[in-house]
Write a protein that holds these residues in place. Structure first.
Motif, PDB file in Angstrom:
ATOM      1  N   CYS A 111       0.867  -1.177   0.000  1.00 15.52           N
ATOM      2  CA  CYS A 111       0.000   0.000   0.000  1.00 15.52           C
ATOM      3  C   CYS A 111       0.908   1.233   0.000  1.00 15.52           C
ATOM      4  O   CYS A 111       1.798   1.351   0.843  1.00 15.52           O
ATOM      5  CB  CYS A 111      -0.901  -0.014   1.237  1.00 15.52           C
ATOM      6  N   VAL A 112       0.705   2.097  -0.965  1.00 20.18           N
ATOM      7  CA  VAL A 112       1.572   3.271  -1.108  1.00 20.18           C
ATOM      8  C   VAL A 112       0.722   4.543  -1.116  1.00 20.18           C
ATOM      9  O   VAL A 112      -0.482   4.490  -1.358  1.00 20.18           O
ATOM     10  CB  VAL A 112       2.413   3.195  -2.412  1.00 20.18           C
ATOM     11  N   PRO A 113       1.353   5.686  -0.852  1.00 20.95           N
ATOM     12  CA  PRO A 113       0.611   6.939  -1.031  1.00 20.95           C
ATOM     13  C   PRO A 113       0.072   7.000  -2.465  1.00 20.95           C
ATOM     14  O   PRO A 113       0.740   6.542  -3.388  1.00 20.95           O
ATOM     15  CB  PRO A 113       1.680   8.012  -0.786  1.00 20.95           C
ATOM     16  N   ARG A 114      -1.103   7.577  -2.603  1.00 18.18           N
ATOM     17  CA  ARG A 114      -1.787   7.510  -3.905  1.00 18.18           C
ATOM     18  C   ARG A 114      -0.981   8.113  -5.031  1.00 18.18           C
ATOM     19  O   ARG A 114      -0.984   7.594  -6.146  1.00 18.18           O
ATOM     20  CB  ARG A 114      -3.146   8.199  -3.795  1.00 18.18           C
ATOM     21  N   ARG A 115      -0.273   9.193  -4.746  1.00 16.35           N
ATOM     22  CA  ARG A 115       0.463   9.820  -5.835  1.00 16.35           C
ATOM     23  C   ARG A 115       1.649   8.968  -6.275  1.00 16.35           C
ATOM     24  O   ARG A 115       2.202   9.172  -7.343  1.00 16.35           O
ATOM     25  CB  ARG A 115       0.947  11.220  -5.452  1.00 16.35           C
ATOM     26  N   ARG A 116       2.035   7.984  -5.443  1.00 18.08           N
ATOM     27  CA  ARG A 116       3.128   7.088  -5.823  1.00 18.08           C
ATOM     28  C   ARG A 116       2.643   5.850  -6.561  1.00 18.08           C
ATOM     29  O   ARG A 116       3.460   4.996  -6.938  1.00 18.08           O
ATOM     30  CB  ARG A 116       3.942   6.664  -4.594  1.00 18.08           C
ATOM     31  N   LEU A 117       1.337   5.729  -6.786  1.00 17.24           N
ATOM     32  CA  LEU A 117       0.826   4.591  -7.561  1.00 17.24           C
ATOM     33  C   LEU A 117       1.515   4.507  -8.916  1.00 17.24           C
ATOM     34  O   LEU A 117       1.822   3.417  -9.408  1.00 17.24           O
ATOM     35  CB  LEU A 117      -0.682   4.743  -7.786  1.00 17.24           C
ATOM     36  N   VAL A 118       1.742   5.662  -9.505  1.00 17.76           N
ATOM     37  CA  VAL A 118       2.384   5.679 -10.819  1.00 17.76           C
ATOM     38  C   VAL A 118       3.781   5.079 -10.733  1.00 17.76           C
ATOM     39  O   VAL A 118       4.191   4.292 -11.596  1.00 17.76           O
ATOM     40  CB  VAL A 118       2.390   7.117 -11.407  1.00 17.76           C
ATOM     41  N   ASP A 119       4.509   5.392  -9.660  1.00 18.73           N
ATOM     42  CA  ASP A 119       5.854   4.816  -9.495  1.00 18.73           C
ATOM     43  C   ASP A 119       5.768   3.319  -9.208  1.00 18.73           C
ATOM     44  O   ASP A 119       6.644   2.552  -9.599  1.00 18.73           O
ATOM     45  CB  ASP A 119       6.578   5.529  -8.351  1.00 18.73           C
ATOM     46  N   LEU A 120       4.709   2.940  -8.522  1.00 19.23           N
ATOM     47  CA  LEU A 120       4.548   1.515  -8.222  1.00 19.23           C
ATOM     48  C   LEU A 120       4.304   0.722  -9.504  1.00 19.23           C
ATOM     49  O   LEU A 120       5.015  -0.253  -9.772  1.00 19.23           O
ATOM     50  CB  LEU A 120       3.391   1.307  -7.237  1.00 19.23           C
ATOM     51  N   VAL A 121       3.334   1.154 -10.302  1.00 17.46           N
ATOM     52  CA  VAL A 121       3.024   0.348 -11.495  1.00 17.46           C
ATOM     53  C   VAL A 121       4.194   0.368 -12.492  1.00 17.46           C
ATOM     54  O   VAL A 121       4.478  -0.650 -13.132  1.00 17.46           O
ATOM     55  CB  VAL A 121       1.702   0.795 -12.171  1.00 17.46           C
ATOM     56  N   GLU A 122       4.871   1.480 -12.576  1.00 15.72           N
ATOM     57  CA  GLU A 122       6.041   1.499 -13.463  1.00 15.72           C
ATOM     58  C   GLU A 122       7.159   0.621 -12.897  1.00 15.72           C
ATOM     59  O   GLU A 122       7.847  -0.076 -13.641  1.00 15.72           O
ATOM     60  CB  GLU A 122       6.525   2.939 -13.665  1.00 15.72           C
ATOM     61  N   GLY A 123       7.320   0.645 -11.602  1.00 14.95           N
ATOM     62  CA  GLY A 123       8.343  -0.189 -10.964  1.00 14.95           C
ATOM     63  C   GLY A 123       8.074  -1.674 -11.143  1.00 14.95           C
ATOM     64  O   GLY A 123       9.003  -2.479 -11.302  1.00 14.95           O
ATOM     65  N   LEU A 124       6.808  -2.038 -11.142  1.00 15.54           N
ATOM     66  CA  LEU A 124       6.460  -3.452 -11.329  1.00 15.54           C
ATOM     67  C   LEU A 124       6.957  -3.948 -12.684  1.00 15.54           C
ATOM     68  O   LEU A 124       7.441  -5.083 -12.804  1.00 15.54           O
ATOM     69  CB  LEU A 124       4.937  -3.644 -11.238  1.00 15.54           C
ATOM     70  N   GLY A 125       6.834  -3.078 -13.697  1.00 16.38           N
ATOM     71  CA  GLY A 125       7.324  -3.459 -15.018  1.00 16.38           C
ATOM     72  C   GLY A 125       8.825  -3.738 -14.999  1.00 16.38           C
ATOM     73  O   GLY A 125       9.296  -4.728 -15.568  1.00 16.38           O
ATOM     74  N   ARG A 126       9.548  -2.885 -14.293  1.00 19.86           N
ATOM     75  CA  ARG A 126      11.007  -3.091 -14.221  1.00 19.86           C
ATOM     76  C   ARG A 126      11.356  -4.368 -13.447  1.00 19.86           C
ATOM     77  O   ARG A 126      12.287  -5.084 -13.788  1.00 19.86           O
ATOM     78  CB  ARG A 126      11.662  -1.885 -13.540  1.00 19.86           C
ATOM     79  N   ILE A 127      10.593  -4.620 -12.389  1.00 16.74           N
ATOM     80  CA  ILE A 127      10.861  -5.825 -11.588  1.00 16.74           C
ATOM     81  C   ILE A 127      10.599  -7.080 -12.418  1.00 16.74           C
ATOM     82  O   ILE A 127      11.381  -8.042 -12.393  1.00 16.74           O
ATOM     83  CB  ILE A 127       9.993  -5.810 -10.304  1.00 16.74           C
ATOM     84  N   ALA A 128       9.509  -7.076 -13.189  1.00 14.97           N
ATOM     85  CA  ALA A 128       9.192  -8.232 -14.044  1.00 14.97           C
ATOM     86  C   ALA A 128      10.325  -8.481 -15.027  1.00 14.97           C
ATOM     87  O   ALA A 128      10.738  -9.625 -15.257  1.00 14.97           O
ATOM     88  CB  ALA A 128       7.874  -7.978 -14.778  1.00 14.97           C
TER      89      ALA A 128
ATOM     90  N   ARG B 270      13.525  -7.415 -14.801  1.00 13.31           N
ATOM     91  CA  ARG B 270      14.781  -7.782 -14.154  1.00 13.31           C
ATOM     92  C   ARG B 270      14.799  -9.243 -13.709  1.00 13.31           C
ATOM     93  O   ARG B 270      15.808  -9.929 -13.843  1.00 13.31           O
ATOM     94  CB  ARG B 270      15.041  -6.860 -12.956  1.00 13.31           C
ATOM     95  N   HIS B 271      13.664  -9.698 -13.177  1.00 16.06           N
ATOM     96  CA  HIS B 271      13.632 -11.058 -12.618  1.00 16.06           C
ATOM     97  C   HIS B 271      13.037 -12.068 -13.600  1.00 16.06           C
ATOM     98  O   HIS B 271      12.870 -13.232 -13.265  1.00 16.06           O
ATOM     99  CB  HIS B 271      12.866 -11.056 -11.296  1.00 16.06           C
ATOM    100  N   ARG B 272      12.711 -11.620 -14.781  1.00 20.10           N
ATOM    101  CA  ARG B 272      12.179 -12.488 -15.837  1.00 20.10           C
ATOM    102  C   ARG B 272      11.031 -13.378 -15.345  1.00 20.10           C
ATOM    103  O   ARG B 272      11.045 -14.591 -15.440  1.00 20.10           O
ATOM    104  CB  ARG B 272      13.301 -13.344 -16.444  1.00 20.10           C
ATOM    105  N   VAL B 273      10.057 -12.703 -14.754  1.00 20.85           N
ATOM    106  CA  VAL B 273       8.808 -13.393 -14.390  1.00 20.85           C
ATOM    107  C   VAL B 273       7.648 -12.470 -14.795  1.00 20.85           C
ATOM    108  O   VAL B 273       7.854 -11.278 -15.031  1.00 20.85           O
ATOM    109  CB  VAL B 273       8.688 -13.652 -12.858  1.00 20.85           C
ATOM    110  N   GLN B 274       6.469 -13.060 -14.871  1.00 19.67           N
ATOM    111  CA  GLN B 274       5.309 -12.233 -15.167  1.00 19.67           C
ATOM    112  C   GLN B 274       4.796 -11.586 -13.876  1.00 19.67           C
ATOM    113  O   GLN B 274       4.646 -12.260 -12.864  1.00 19.67           O
ATOM    114  CB  GLN B 274       4.200 -13.098 -15.789  1.00 19.67           C
ATOM    115  N   VAL B 275       4.569 -10.293 -13.899  1.00 20.45           N
ATOM    116  CA  VAL B 275       3.965  -9.602 -12.758  1.00 20.45           C
ATOM    117  C   VAL B 275       2.687  -8.916 -13.249  1.00 20.45           C
ATOM    118  O   VAL B 275       2.751  -8.017 -14.093  1.00 20.45           O
ATOM    119  CB  VAL B 275       4.917  -8.558 -12.141  1.00 20.45           C
ATOM    120  N   MET B 276       1.561  -9.372 -12.754  1.00 20.04           N
ATOM    121  CA  MET B 276       0.289  -8.725 -13.088  1.00 20.04           C
ATOM    122  C   MET B 276      -0.122  -7.868 -11.883  1.00 20.04           C
ATOM    123  O   MET B 276       0.435  -8.001 -10.801  1.00 20.04           O
ATOM    124  CB  MET B 276      -0.772  -9.788 -13.355  1.00 20.04           C
ATOM    125  N   CYS B 277      -1.111  -7.042 -12.110  1.00 16.62           N
ATOM    126  CA  CYS B 277      -1.492  -6.178 -10.987  1.00 16.62           C
ATOM    127  C   CYS B 277      -2.969  -5.801 -11.028  1.00 16.62           C
ATOM    128  O   CYS B 277      -3.499  -5.410 -12.066  1.00 16.62           O
ATOM    129  CB  CYS B 277      -0.633  -4.914 -10.994  1.00 16.62           C
TER     130      CYS B 277
END
Lengths: 474, 474
Positions: free
Chosen positions: B342-359, B361-368
């Motif tokens: 759970c993140v501050p609402r204005r950081r949602l954009v950083d969260l969803v963009e970060g998920l793409g990078r994590i997927a 980097r770790h070569r797995v599928q990350v859905m949200c």
């Protein structure tokens, strides 16, 4: 102790922080509670930073000195009264609004910020900080957190604790802890935020508060209804809420209170009524419908007069009546004992009727106003403190009101806190395992019992805390 | 232990309460968490009364046997998984709705009542019980209390804890404690109710819950908006709420999730979108205006399509999409690790963009998908558990998501709880004094560490709980 006999904390804290002038100490000995003893403090620390608080507590912990945290000392339960030899730890100077984050709708404040100052500041951003204790213009957010203060808004918006997302707390031994979060939700570990809220300075000293804000509501519309029978006013409360309405304010005042208010500000209220309800709706376009429904319900419970304010300004005038209750009672020239029972809404009728019997039995005046929508009433015992017999009867009436609250399935305190005043009643409200648990937590977090000892809970190991509470105090 | 080797609890508890058949024990070993070890229990107690729970805990306390409380075992953090030699204490059979008091708008229920059953029952009275975890049709109120469960309604109405007024709790040694109150407000003593809520069975076992109800809201209206860029969807959330709107639902689904849903139920959603927002307003006549504003805001953040449902039934169909997310993910035939940051609402954009990078980097599928209005997202790492390398990468991605949540000023868990799965992360979120306080409370209330040991907090005295969490478990 005198100024020449330097207090050891003076060497550890910044200049202008430690005071031991007798007149300063005297001026800070007590809050606004009646019948609560105030001891003689050894020193007053006016903390200006978390570090000041940590230094003070570390020293107190090592030296086993009791510490009494203080905000504006507007409390009504004696939780901020001095204890003999204690350090008074004032948080009033830590009054910075650290941050208002309008987008996230949160504010971060130091504990000494006045509630009303915060409310006015966030209003500039189109936001609101709803918790509105009657003391809002003088009481601090830290004090509100310490007592989990309520107010008129609670019927719709909830109490202080519902708006606290996170805290910075200095533990008994001076370590600094952060609890909670800035985010809307979070369940990482035990909810220490809610444990500290309402703990009246006995588990830690709050040095920063992160509160949730809301978008400002629409200007409220206001109505009042007058009832010839007090029981009907009480029944109308349950009736209106039972239909599913959620007013932003739903207050009760009895006739002696209305008359006391009229004596300091003539608002043109009728004489000879038994009770009055005051209601607000802040639902914008839906508000007129809410108030029309209130008028219908009030009349169905035999209200003799219902006045719906034509505009917000007129409504504000009606609200003044409620806000003046405290001043009006004080203006009567009598001593006051202010109760704070909260009962299920349908038992309001039994509460107001019971108050009449208690007044009669103990031969004292009992007036009543309160947050009827929450079932949270403030019966006020008014008495002549120069008359020892009347004083005893007043205390008996005060106790009888708490007993009545419990008998009706309620609590001894809806929002003022236990403090010193009601701690022996805590043992009547809680069961044995509950009391044990409260003590276990206190002992775990404050093993030397330095944090506001003897408040909320009786001193550990003092045996029967339902009797002779004063004996173990000094 | 076998059926002939009689378990000592069999003599102390009513017939049909104690089970040690291996197949029964096996069926109750674990909840729905991934990567959480499940030990071998010695016995299953299906409590039917508070007394059964008290008897079980008293015996376990005296004999130092770990007890794992269980509801529907729908949890996602391993808090209900068996520990070697433990007593599994199921509360599922304590499923009585004790009382619905429509006038006071409260209900009293036993912990095994299914959330959805309670919600349906109070609806008959024109009332609602808002907390609506995704598991609502199968999870119990007791389990919801144990995790302080959230759901889609939280953005407007709050989480489970906001609706809990009082509890009956059996302490570690078998004593029974009542916390809280039936009234709207109350500050008598420390808030033990909120301390127990979210404690995941580690401080006591809840045997009765008093919850606040609300008048049923108006039928909600629903809209969805589709965004070609996932970051824009995230920004639109903060934008809409920042204007002061308080939707009753504001959910996010990314394109892989939408497509997974479409595979099990074709809802006619467009292909090739990056993300979707789903919004509801239950403000009756004000709802169309709320949704028109949502459409305006969504389009200002480059939404390519906004659909406003013409009627509640059509809206319900759109809501199905969100409710099917879990099934849709499971239907992909992959193993899943479900995050809960759970993140501050204005950081949602950083969260969803970060998920793409994590997927990547770790070569797995990350859905949200998730409760975007609260900033509480459930990124799902989907992986092939038969591939050891991919499994390691999935775990790394899961951890990276929690690290990202903290980095963005958020929390590792918004509503699922810490359980076993995230306990080493608790040490990263809390500070040292906070962790010490959590341990101090646990030790005070459960001195023999029998209540769900090793969950939420690491075992006392196990040293560095950030490493090798499994080593100290078995």
């Amino acid at each position: 102790m005198t100024a020449t006999d330097m207090h050891p904390l003076r060497q550890k804290l910044p200049e202008g922080t430690v005071f031991d002038d007798l007149d300063v100490l005297e001026a800070h000995r007590s809050d606004r509670a009646t019948f609560c003893p105030a001891g003689t403090p050894s020193v007053l620390v006016r903390a200006r930073s978390t570090e000041d608080v940590a230094t003070t507590l570390k020293w107190a912990h090592e030296n086993r000195i009791p510490v009494v945290p203080q905000g504006a000392r507007s409390g009504l339960s004696g939780a901020a009264n001095a204890i003999d030899g204690c350090i008074l730890l004032s948080l009033e100077k830590m009054d910075e609004i650290v941050e208002i984050d309008a987008e996230e709708q949160i504010a971060v404040v130091r504990p000494g910020v006045i509630n009303g100052v915060l409310a006015a500041k966030v209003a500039e951003y189109g936001l609101s900080y709803p918790p509105d204790p009657g003391s809002r213009s003088i009481s601090t957010v830290g004090g509100n957190v310490a007592t989990n203060a309520g107010g008129m808004c609670c019927v719709k918006y909830g109490v202080t604790g519902d708006f606290v997302r996170g805290l910075e707390v200095v533990l008994a031994d001076g370590r600094v802890m952060r609890t909670g979060r800035r985010t809307a939700k979070g369940v990482a570990g035990y909810d220490l935020t809610r444990l500290i809220v309402g703990s009246e300075g006995t588990l830690g000293v709050v040095t920063e508060v992160t509160v949730a804000l809301r978008p400002a509501a629409a200007q409220p519309l206001t109505a009042v209804a007058f009832f010839p029978a007090i029981a009907d006013a009480a029944r109308a409360v349950a009736g209106y809420l039972g239909e599913g309405y959620r007013p932003s304010v739903l207050e009760f005042m009895d006739d002696p209170t209305v008359r006391a208010v009229q004596r300091i500000a003539d608002l043109g209220f009728p004489d000879g009524m038994a009770g009055m309800l005051l209601v607000q709706s802040d639902r914008g376009e839906a508000a007129p419908g809410d108030l029309a429904a209130f008028e219908r319900v009030a009349r169905s419970f035999s209200a003799s007069e219902v006045v719906v304010a034509d505009n917000p300004a007129e409504g504000e005038l009606l609200m003044q009546a409620r806000r003046l209750c405290g001043d009006a009672h004080e203006n009567m020239g009598l001593s006051l004992l202010i109760d704070d029972v909260c009962v299920p809404r349908r038992r309001l009728v039994d509460l107001v009727e019971g108050l009449g019997r208690i007044a009669e039995r103990h031969r004292v005046q009992v007036m009543c106003a309160g947050h009827a929508g929450d079932g949270n009433m403030h019966p006020v015992v008014a008495f002549d403190a120069s008359d020892p017999d009347e004083t005893v009867r007043a205390q008996e009436a005060f106790d009888a009101i708490m007993a009545l609250g419990l008998e009706l399935g309620g609590t001894i305190t809806g929002e003022h806190g236990v403090g010193y005043l009601k701690r022996r009643w805590l043992g009547k409200e809680l069961d044995e395992a509950g009391l044990w648990t409260q003590h276990a937590i206190k002992n775990a977090l404050d093993p030397h019992n330095i944090l506001n000892p003897g408040r909320v809970l009786p001193d550990p190991g003092c045996g029967d805390f339902n009797e002779n509470q004063r004996a173990d105090f000094h």
